[in-house]
Design an enzyme around this catalytic site. Structure first.
Site, PDB file in Angstrom:
ATOM      1  N   ARG A   1       0.842  -1.191   0.000  1.00 42.10           N
ATOM      2  CA  ARG A   1       0.000   0.000   0.000  1.00 42.10           C
ATOM      3  C   ARG A   1       0.882   1.248   0.000  1.00 42.10           C
ATOM      4  NH1 ARG A   1      -4.707   2.365  -1.341  1.00 42.10           N
ATOM      5  NH2 ARG A   1      -6.001   3.089   0.383  1.00 42.10           N
TER       6      ARG A   1
ATOM      7  N   THR B   1      -9.088   1.143  -9.297  1.00 43.24           N
ATOM      8  CA  THR B   1      -8.455  -0.089  -8.855  1.00 43.24           C
ATOM      9  C   THR B   1      -8.635  -1.164  -9.904  1.00 43.24           C
ATOM     10  OG1 THR B   1      -9.012   0.604  -6.613  1.00 43.24           O
ATOM     11  CG2 THR B   1      -8.449  -1.720  -6.912  1.00 43.24           C
TER      12      THR B   1
ATOM     13  N   THR C   1      -4.072  -0.426  -7.195  1.00 38.16           N
ATOM     14  CA  THR C   1      -4.862   0.786  -7.419  1.00 38.16           C
ATOM     15  C   THR C   1      -4.014   2.038  -7.527  1.00 38.16           C
ATOM     16  OG1 THR C   1      -6.740   2.052  -6.550  1.00 38.16           O
ATOM     17  CG2 THR C   1      -5.158   1.217  -4.941  1.00 38.16           C
TER      18      THR C   1
ATOM     19  N   ASP D   1      -7.750   8.547   0.644  1.00 37.09           N
ATOM     20  CA  ASP D   1      -8.254   7.438   1.453  1.00 37.09           C
ATOM     21  C   ASP D   1      -7.992   7.639   2.940  1.00 37.09           C
ATOM     22  OD1 ASP D   1      -9.401   6.117  -0.613  1.00 37.09           O
ATOM     23  OD2 ASP D   1      -7.976   4.477  -0.708  1.00 37.09           O
TER      24      ASP D   1
ATOM     25  N   SER E   1      -7.651   0.959   3.348  1.00 37.09           N
ATOM     26  CA  SER E   1      -8.088   0.525   2.018  1.00 37.09           C
ATOM     27  C   SER E   1      -9.263  -0.423   2.161  1.00 37.09           C
ATOM     28  CB  SER E   1      -6.942  -0.188   1.303  1.00 37.09           C
ATOM     29  OG  SER E   1      -7.408  -0.845   0.129  1.00 37.09           O
TER      30      SER E   1
ATOM     31  N   GLY F   1     -13.499  -1.186  -7.099  1.00 37.66           N
ATOM     32  CA  GLY F   1     -14.813  -0.653  -6.761  1.00 37.66           C
ATOM     33  C   GLY F   1     -14.877   0.229  -5.538  1.00 37.66           C
ATOM     34  N   GLY F   2     -13.722   0.687  -5.026  1.00 35.76           N
ATOM     35  CA  GLY F   2     -13.765   1.577  -3.869  1.00 35.76           C
ATOM     36  C   GLY F   2     -14.451   0.907  -2.689  1.00 35.76           C
TER      37      GLY F   2
END
Length: 597
Positions: free
Chosen positions: A123, A398, A416, A440, A469, A491-492
């Protein structure tokens, strides 16, 4: 060889070929197709309308046909699933620039044939100059600086992640896995999906000179059949091929990133890049109706939130309720409402904030949350508080791909840059499209981010911290401990609910990979208090009953997610399909049945 196959594939016409299949290759999943499951009458992907690709010696499924073919070619050349994942990841950075990346980050879940299981956190991280209030104006209001421009980018993790995965599990030479991306960046023939993406986002892309120069040549988006050349990106990949992780986080590439950040008043420095590391974390594991589910722990909220949802649902006989009946949809929404309330309050980077992971995924906690659900009415979200007391304080675009090789090694990767084309910034001289993952973080507690998630102070910005995330790469083992399902989606905020439904579709409703993928999807995230469903995904009678129970329904204009799944059949064959909502392809090695999407 890879270059010629990939480029030939770009230029070749699609040919549908369906060789004869012996029933032994299709026993479990195909036998389940349509098993007591019907969809709403106007649903776009009716049950039985699609067929899976079936393979004997390996499968790669991604959102892009060229990237899938690159990964499959690595398997054909003797690489394992992790080798294929590395090559696929870098190929996606070229052919799917809206989400595939080396300027972003993600998560990987691995299950090797010998039983070794691992999860890798690559990440993005906040630069060391980041501050908690950096996205607020003088009046304390949230600005759009976390969404667009140089300040929106966290330190990228993708190259470090692929390097770390290869170092631990890879078998082929690193440079051989990067070379396909070099070849593709030197020039690809634009296919329909890429042309549509660039055309739809041309206004945004045109706001930043370097991004527009590369992706809007001659001041217009490329058309199908045009050639798109990304010379600077090809040179960046050459440095990565030659020098590994140091080819991105040091040397010329790091200099170019720092220079771009200075020009745009961003924060990332060469020191930030040099200190970045991908982190191996203990996989999150939980049981669901005799199966073992393996997913990501924090700073991904996906595994924990999905576990809480499914643990709550395990207390109901979903199958007897009927698929997407009012009763089924109701308990799903109520489980999601409670799990997201906890997610938004408690979950964050575990290196900064203590995480209540074991409590949240426990059967005992699920029983407590389940006891608050009324079967005849919806619970208004303002009445659903986080269930573990006061949250701790500090001391999506993503894409996903799934791979299984002939030996049975399985890899699920979700990666993403957050929004479509990330921050819209491309590093001059390096060709790297940068993320806008700083959005985020919680810019201000109680204020929703771009996905509508209302998050708490635990996820506040801090130097070196990784933002929370929703990515949920997942592998499911059958009751005998064999890989059954490899799955994930973009898709968040909807990622978690989409993958929870895929797991439930396969385990509870015994769907095959095509039916599980085609099925309509639901989403509830606590706030806003809205049960969303895909266009024509629920029947009118079901929707009416849910409204009578107190649910606030919202029908999407389009679809939710882009799930890429593989189901392993009892004889070891792999069955897969790319989500028809967005395209893509499953590419087989040693194919038993071929369906070109």
């Amino acid at each position: 060889m890879i270059r010629s196959r990939a480029l030939a594939l770009l230029l070749a016409p699609l040919v549908l070929s369906v060789p004869a299949c012996g029933p032994s290759g299709l026993s479990r999943a195909d036998a389940a197709q349509g098993d007591t499951v019907t969809f709403a009458p106007n649903w776009a992907f009716p049950n039985g309308s699609m067929s899976p690709v079936v393979a004997e010696k390996g499968m790669v499924v991604t959102t892009d046909r060229v990237a899938s073919e690159v990964g499959a070619e690595i398997l054909r050349r003797g690489g394992n699933a992790v080798d294929a994942a590395v090559a696929t990841h870098f190929a996606l950075a070229v052919v799917n620039p809206e989400a595939g990346n080396i300027g972003g980050g993600g998560f990987m879940v691995v299950r090797m044939a010998n039983g070794t299981t691992a999860s890798l956190d690559f990440r993005e991280a906040a630069p060391m100059a980041a501050t908690a209030n950096m996205f607020l104006d003088a009046a304390g209001n949230v600005t759009d600086r976390s969404l667009m421009g140089h300040l929106a980018s966290g330190v990228p993790g993708s190259v470090a992640g692929m390097w770390e995965a290869h170092k631990r599990f890879g078998t082929l030479p690193w440079a051989d896995l990067v070379q396909p991306a070099v070849n593709l960046a030197e020039g690809i023939v634009v296919h329909e999906r890429l042309a549509n993406s660039l055309r739809s986002n041309a206004d945004k892309i045109g706001r930043f000179h370097e991004t527009a120069r590369i992706f809007l040549p001659n001041n217009r988006p490329p058309r199908v059949g045009d050639r798109l050349v990304q010379t600077d990106l090809a040179n960046t990949f050459r440095r990565i091929a030659a020098d590994g992780m140091a080819g991105f986080y040091g040397g010329r590439t790091a200099e170019l990133i720092e220079a771009e950040m200075r020009r745009g008043n961003g924060l990332i420095t060469r020191e930030d890049l040099a200190r970045y590391r991908a982190v191996w974390r203990d996989p999150l594991r939980f049981g669901y109706r005799g199966h073992e589910v393996i997913s990501m722990p924090p700073p991904s909220s996906g595994g924990v939130t999905m576990a809480e949802m499914l643990n709550i649902l395990e207390g109901y006989d979903l199958r007897s309720m009927g698929y997407l009946s009012p009763e089924h949809v109701h308990v799903f929404a109520e489980a999601a409402r409670r799990a997201y309330a906890d997610r938004n309050a408690y979950l964050a980077d575990p290196d900064f904030v203590p995480q209540p992971t074991q409590r949240m995924i426990s059967d005992e906690y699920a029983a407590e949350r389940r006891a608050t659900i009324a079967l005849d009415r919806a619970t208004p979200s303002p009445q659903v508080a986080p269930g573990l007391g006061a949250p701790p304080r500090e001391g999506t675009h993503t894409t996903h791909y799934s791979i299984v090789d002939e030996a049975g090694n399985a890899v699920a990767v979700t990666t993403t840059i957050n929004s479509l084309y990330g921050s819209l910034v491309t590093i001059e001289g390096a060709g790297i499209v940068m993320n806008n993952e700083m959005d985020d973080f919680t810019a201000k507690p109680g204020v929703p981010n771009q996905f509508g998630l209302v998050q708490g102070a635990a996820n506040a910005v801090a130097p070196g911290k990784r933002m929370l995330s929703a990515m949920t790469p997942t592998i499911v083992l059958d009751p005998r401990g064999r890989v059954l399902l490899v799955t994930g989606t973009p898709g968040g905020a909807t990622i978690i609910t989409s993958i929870a439904q895929i797991v439930s579709n396969v385990v509870d409703f015994r769907m095959d990979v095509t039916t599980a993928t085609a099925a309509p999807r639901l989403h509830h995230q606590h706030l806003p208090d809205s049960l969303r469903y895909e266009n024509d995904g629920l029947s009118a009678a079901t929707a009416a009953r849910l409204r009578a129970m107190g649910h606030a329904l919202a029908e999407r204009e389009g679809y939710q997610g882009d799930v890429q799944s593989i189901i392993v059949l009892p004889n070891g064959y792999q069955s897969a399909i790319a989500d028809p909502r967005r395209g893509g392809a499953a590419v087989a090695v040693g194919e038993v049945r071929r369906v070109v999407q």
